[in-house]
Design a protein around this motif. Sequence first.
Motif, PDB file in Angstrom:
ATOM      1  N   ALA A 122     -17.188  40.609 148.902  1.00 31.39           N
ATOM      2  CA  ALA A 122     -17.163  42.176 148.128  1.00 31.39           C
ATOM      3  C   ALA A 122     -17.502  42.990 149.294  1.00 31.39           C
ATOM      4  O   ALA A 122     -16.835  44.196 149.536  1.00 31.39           O
ATOM      5  CB  ALA A 122     -17.825  42.241 146.898  1.00 31.39           C
ATOM      6  N   LYS A 123     -18.750  42.907 149.929  1.00 26.37           N
ATOM      7  CA  LYS A 123     -19.214  43.445 150.785  1.00 26.37           C
ATOM      8  C   LYS A 123     -18.352  43.730 152.168  1.00 26.37           C
ATOM      9  O   LYS A 123     -18.287  44.806 152.810  1.00 26.37           O
ATOM     10  CB  LYS A 123     -20.676  43.181 151.308  1.00 26.37           C
ATOM     11  CG  LYS A 123     -21.404  43.799 152.393  1.00 26.37           C
ATOM     12  CD  LYS A 123     -22.713  43.057 152.427  1.00 26.37           C
ATOM     13  CE  LYS A 123     -23.344  44.017 153.394  1.00 26.37           C
ATOM     14  NZ  LYS A 123     -24.878  43.343 153.860  1.00 26.37           N
ATOM     15  N   MET A 163     -16.136  41.786 141.116  1.00 28.23           N
ATOM     16  CA  MET A 163     -17.138  42.066 141.847  1.00 28.23           C
ATOM     17  C   MET A 163     -16.419  42.831 142.992  1.00 28.23           C
ATOM     18  O   MET A 163     -17.000  43.977 143.725  1.00 28.23           O
ATOM     19  CB  MET A 163     -17.887  40.958 142.265  1.00 28.23           C
ATOM     20  CG  MET A 163     -18.904  40.430 141.189  1.00 28.23           C
ATOM     21  SD  MET A 163     -19.746  38.745 141.499  1.00 28.23           S
ATOM     22  CE  MET A 163     -21.116  39.408 142.809  1.00 28.23           C
ATOM     23  N   GLN A 185     -15.040  45.933 151.231  1.00 28.52           N
ATOM     24  CA  GLN A 185     -15.309  47.022 150.595  1.00 28.52           C
ATOM     25  C   GLN A 185     -14.876  48.391 151.314  1.00 28.52           C
ATOM     26  O   GLN A 185     -14.487  49.203 150.560  1.00 28.52           O
ATOM     27  CB  GLN A 185     -16.923  47.343 150.393  1.00 28.52           C
ATOM     28  CG  GLN A 185     -17.804  47.496 151.360  1.00 28.52           C
ATOM     29  CD  GLN A 185     -19.202  47.685 150.868  1.00 28.52           C
ATOM     30  OE1 GLN A 185     -19.317  48.064 149.852  1.00 28.52           O
ATOM     31  NE2 GLN A 185     -19.940  47.632 152.033  1.00 28.52           N
ATOM     32  N   SER A 221     -16.769  46.942 144.279  1.00 30.76           N
ATOM     33  CA  SER A 221     -17.202  47.236 145.330  1.00 30.76           C
ATOM     34  C   SER A 221     -16.209  48.225 146.256  1.00 30.76           C
ATOM     35  O   SER A 221     -16.670  49.198 146.691  1.00 30.76           O
ATOM     36  CB  SER A 221     -17.392  46.052 146.326  1.00 30.76           C
ATOM     37  OG  SER A 221     -17.847  46.259 147.472  1.00 30.76           O
ATOM     38  N   GLU A 254     -20.452  38.245 146.340  1.00 32.56           N
ATOM     39  CA  GLU A 254     -20.970  39.343 146.585  1.00 32.56           C
ATOM     40  C   GLU A 254     -20.896  39.539 148.099  1.00 32.56           C
ATOM     41  O   GLU A 254     -20.487  40.606 148.502  1.00 32.56           O
ATOM     42  CB  GLU A 254     -22.509  39.326 146.370  1.00 32.56           C
ATOM     43  CG  GLU A 254     -23.156  40.786 146.234  1.00 32.56           C
ATOM     44  CD  GLU A 254     -24.670  40.460 145.876  1.00 32.56           C
ATOM     45  OE1 GLU A 254     -25.484  41.106 146.641  1.00 32.56           O
ATOM     46  OE2 GLU A 254     -25.169  39.698 144.820  1.00 32.56           O
TER      47      GLU A 254
END
Length: 202
Positions: A43-44, A68, A47, A72, A40
């Motif tokens: 991915a952030k 993921m 993005q 994103s 996560e």
Amino acid sequence: MTGKTFVTLVRHGETIWNRELRLQGSQDIPLSEVGLAQAEAVAKRLQHEPCDVVYSSHLSRAHRTAEMVAGSIGVEHQVCRDLMERSYGELEGWTREQILAKFPDFWGPGKEFSVAGLETFEELAERAKSAILEIVAKHAGGNVLIVSHGGTINAFLHSISDGVYGSGVNKLGNTSVSRVVFQEDGAWSVEMVGCTTHLLEE
């Protein structure tokens, strides 16, 4: 004239076997809770970066991380089996301690061991480089993101840098980000290896 192709290489998130320092290889071990959080976080981080497509190996730890990241960014996720981790044959499931007790100089390029089912380092490096070249050819001049495995990414980096980077030099943490560029003349340049700053922000 297609211009440079930018490739971002991401190692998958953590698994229980990673935590136990247990050799996974071709075994399909899923992400741990920590690994899902790491996926996560990466991915952030990625993005808002330019990306045309995400590729990953079929093994669930890389596949889930890639899902993921692709979700994103909002791009397609494709599977390439040749991006999988090195096959370690009968050593899969062994801990690092067990392996080093039997083969003290096991890790690193240029060494041969008599282990049933073991893919050689040279075979791994050739497989990884061929797979990534094929992906680059499909997306020439674009931005590609590849989610793979520590051994595979390091073997590739070793291959394109004549051993300056990669196996025996760099340790790649879970969800670490590396960046390479395929130049118009067919040469590779390495821009970044093993960055995990997104994990420090948690």
